[in-house]
Write an enzyme that holds these catalytic residues in place. Structure first.
Site, PDB file in Angstrom:
ATOM      1  N   TYR A 195      -1.649  -0.100  10.130  1.00 24.32           N
ATOM      2  CA  TYR A 195      -1.952  -0.743   8.842  1.00 24.32           C
ATOM      3  C   TYR A 195      -0.743  -0.641   7.911  1.00 24.32           C
ATOM      4  O   TYR A 195      -0.271  -1.643   7.369  1.00 24.32           O
ATOM      5  CB  TYR A 195      -3.195  -0.110   8.200  1.00 24.32           C
ATOM      6  N   SER A 203       0.826  -1.205   0.000  1.00 19.56           N
ATOM      7  CA  SER A 203       0.000   0.000   0.000  1.00 19.56           C
ATOM      8  C   SER A 203       0.858   1.252   0.000  1.00 19.56           C
ATOM      9  O   SER A 203       1.956   1.267   0.597  1.00 19.56           O
ATOM     10  CB  SER A 203      -0.867  -0.010   1.258  1.00 19.56           C
ATOM     11  N   LYS A 207       1.931  -3.692   6.569  1.00 19.65           N
ATOM     12  CA  LYS A 207       2.259  -3.963   5.162  1.00 19.65           C
ATOM     13  C   LYS A 207       3.763  -3.858   4.933  1.00 19.65           C
ATOM     14  O   LYS A 207       4.357  -4.676   4.218  1.00 19.65           O
ATOM     15  CB  LYS A 207       1.521  -2.972   4.244  1.00 19.65           C
TER      16      LYS A 207
HETATM   17  C1  UD1 Z   1      -6.965   5.088   1.364  1.00 15.96           C
HETATM   18  C2  UD1 Z   1      -6.807   4.236   2.589  1.00 15.96           C
HETATM   19  C3  UD1 Z   1      -5.450   3.639   2.652  1.00 15.96           C
HETATM   20  C4  UD1 Z   1      -5.033   3.025   1.355  1.00 15.96           C
HETATM   21  C5  UD1 Z   1      -5.118   4.093   0.310  1.00 15.96           C
HETATM   22  C6  UD1 Z   1      -4.644   3.612  -1.002  1.00 15.96           C
HETATM   23  C7  UD1 Z   1      -7.952   4.833   4.677  1.00 15.96           C
HETATM   24  C8  UD1 Z   1      -8.115   5.897   5.730  1.00 15.96           C
HETATM   25  N1  UD1 Z   1      -7.022   5.082   3.755  1.00 15.96           N
HETATM   26  O1  UD1 Z   1      -6.257   6.290   1.505  1.00 15.96           O
HETATM   27  O2  UD1 Z   1      -5.414   2.663   3.632  1.00 15.96           O
HETATM   28  O3  UD1 Z   1      -3.718   2.573   1.432  1.00 15.96           O
HETATM   29  O4  UD1 Z   1      -6.476   4.481   0.223  1.00 15.96           O
HETATM   30  O5  UD1 Z   1      -5.495   2.616  -1.464  1.00 15.96           O
HETATM   31  O6  UD1 Z   1      -8.634   3.822   4.700  1.00 15.96           O
HETATM   32  N2  UD1 Z   1     -12.345  12.055   1.767  1.00 15.96           N
HETATM   33  C9  UD1 Z   1     -13.393  12.929   2.004  1.00 15.96           C
HETATM   34  N3  UD1 Z   1     -14.600  12.417   2.402  1.00 15.96           N
HETATM   35  C10 UD1 Z   1     -14.819  11.084   2.593  1.00 15.96           C
HETATM   36  C11 UD1 Z   1     -13.743  10.189   2.340  1.00 15.96           C
HETATM   37  C12 UD1 Z   1     -12.538  10.718   1.942  1.00 15.96           C
HETATM   38  O7  UD1 Z   1     -13.238  14.137   1.857  1.00 15.96           O
HETATM   39  O8  UD1 Z   1     -15.931  10.690   2.968  1.00 15.96           O
HETATM   40  C13 UD1 Z   1     -11.057  12.591   1.277  1.00 15.96           C
HETATM   41  C14 UD1 Z   1      -9.867  12.289   2.161  1.00 15.96           C
HETATM   42  O9  UD1 Z   1      -9.684  13.284   3.124  1.00 15.96           O
HETATM   43  C15 UD1 Z   1      -8.737  12.235   1.123  1.00 15.96           C
HETATM   44  C16 UD1 Z   1      -9.422  11.677  -0.124  1.00 15.96           C
HETATM   45  O10 UD1 Z   1     -10.804  11.947   0.057  1.00 15.96           O
HETATM   46  O11 UD1 Z   1      -8.271  13.522   0.814  1.00 15.96           O
HETATM   47  C17 UD1 Z   1      -9.245  10.190  -0.297  1.00 15.96           C
HETATM   48  O12 UD1 Z   1      -9.575   9.529   0.922  1.00 15.96           O
HETATM   49  P1  UD1 Z   1      -9.818   7.948   0.995  1.00 15.96           P
HETATM   50  O13 UD1 Z   1     -10.659   7.512  -0.142  1.00 15.96           O
HETATM   51  O14 UD1 Z   1     -10.274   7.624   2.383  1.00 15.96           O
HETATM   52  O15 UD1 Z   1      -8.383   7.345   0.732  1.00 15.96           O
HETATM   53  P2  UD1 Z   1      -6.973   7.666   1.442  1.00 15.96           P
HETATM   54  O16 UD1 Z   1      -7.175   8.125   2.840  1.00 15.96           O
HETATM   55  O17 UD1 Z   1      -6.180   8.526   0.524  1.00 15.96           O
END
Ligand code: UD1
Length: 327
Positions: free
Chosen positions: A143, A119, A147
């Site tokens: 996590y 990851s 990994k």
């Molecule tokens: C996610 C996973 C990580 C994994 C990575 C790559 C989590 C916290 N992170 O990272 O384990 O290694 O993908 O596959 O599980 N966001 C919002 N609203 C939401 C959800 C997300 O604004 O409801 C924003 C977040 O702040 C971020 C972006 O969207 O800026 C992406 O977030 P997310 O889809 O959760 O992925 P990551 O945290 O980047």
């Protein structure tokens, strides 16, 4: 000619199921091992399915013998960052210790090839938001650490034995099988595109944007979203590479460009033809402003060429799958 088998752990999960299907369609002999803790039995299409745990040494050794396994693709893992912070030992047990047991079985049976789901979380925060494989890994949560520890075990076992491996560091995986056969069914999802599609279909009341004051062009977080089918192809390329005798290595799996949360929202609104209910909130703890893959190594060494590098396709296929599954 006798065909040797490929063991796909976690093959009933989101990414593993796409890879298992692609391999079986290419004529490979695929055995899926999944304990169905987060996977779905009906995501296993065209492969032999065995319900069980990667940490079950007798079961895994028996499968390697029975199906004459010479390649393992290891997807089975817990993947939720906040949960790993609250219950770190669960992650070290299920991700790190289980991988160690699996590797021991592989060593004892002289398995030749191993492809590992790592990851982008292993990087922690990269100064300029561009992750290079040679940058020092500094995971910020259990996590990511679980990994990274598996990557290190693989590195050391490959040095000490005949096993060769490819570790793929996934960036933000999204989208679903363009033919609509598979997708992400994860319950209580936290990943942005999945959540946004649930909001689009009224399965959730609104989408929360975590942080609008990041030093990015529109103030929201930027990520490298990669279509799950392109990621599955990367695994097939890794297999070809290992079969051709390629040495072990670790590669980023991302497109090398990023989209902000607002750009993702706009793409979902385009696909839906309507606006999403949004709420702006504070930054989520531990989220970096920007995380994008440098991907020259995977392109050059594994010969990987993305074909679905298009946010609208990623979102459209995600939304199509979301329409098919129950609330
Ligand atoms: C996610 C996973 C990580 C994994 C990575 C790559 C989590 C916290 N992170 O990272 O384990 O290694 O993908 O596959 O599980 N966001 C919002 N609203 C939401 C959800 C997300 O604004 O409801 C924003 C977040 O702040 C971020 C972006 O969207 O800026 C992406 O977030 P997310 O889809 O959760 O992925 P990551 O945290 O980047």
């Amino acid at each position: 000619m006798h065909q040797r088998g490929i063991l796909v752990t976690g093959g009933a999960g989101y990414i593993g199921s796409h890879v298992a299907l692609m391999l079986s369609e290419a004529g490979e002999q695929v055995v899926v091992l999944d304990n169905l803790s987060t996977g779905f039995r009906d995501a296993v299409l065209n492969s032999t399915f065995v319900q069980g745990d990667v940490a079950d040494r007798e079961l895994v050794s028996g499968l390697i013998r029975t199906y004459d396994i010479d390649t393992v693709m290891h997807f089975a893992a817990h993947t939720i960052v906040p949960e790993s912070v609250a219950d770190p030992l669960k992650y070290y047990r299920n991700n790190t210790c289980a991988t160690r047991t699996l590797l021991e079985c592989c060593r004892d049976a002289a398995v030749k090839h191993f492809v590992f789901s790592s990851s982008a979380q292993v990087y922690g925060i990269c100064g300029d938001g561009l992750a290079r494989e040679e940058a020092p890994a500094a995971p910020l949560n259990p996590y990511g650490a679980s990994k990274l520890m598996s990557e290190w075990m693989l590195r050391d076992l490959s040095a000490a034995s005949g096993l060769r491996h490819v570790a793929l560091r996934y960036f933000n995986v999204a989208g679903s099988d363009p033919q609509g056969r598979l997708g992400q069914s994860t319950r209580e999802a936290t990943l942005l595109i999945k959540v946004a599609c649930e909001v689009a279909l009224g399965k959730r009341p609104e989408l929360t944007i975590f942080g609008t004051d990041y030093p990015t062009p529109d103030g929201t977080g930027v990520r490298d979203y990669i279509h799950v089918t392109d990621l599955a192809v990367a695994h097939v390329r890794a297999l070809d590479y290992l079969r051709d005798g390629g040495p072990s290595g670790t590669y980023n799996a991302g497109y090398g460009r990023g989209f902000s949360v607002r750009e993702v929202v706009a793409a979902v609104e385009r696909a839906l033809g309507a606006k999403l209910p949004l709420r702006e909130a504070a930054r989520r703890a531990g989220d970096p402003p920007r995380l994008i893959a440098m991907n020259d190594a995977i392109r050059r060494t594994l010969g990987w060429k993305p074909e679905l590098d298009n946010l609208d396709i990623i979102v459209r296929t995600s939304l199509n799958w979301e329409r098919r599954i129950k609330p």
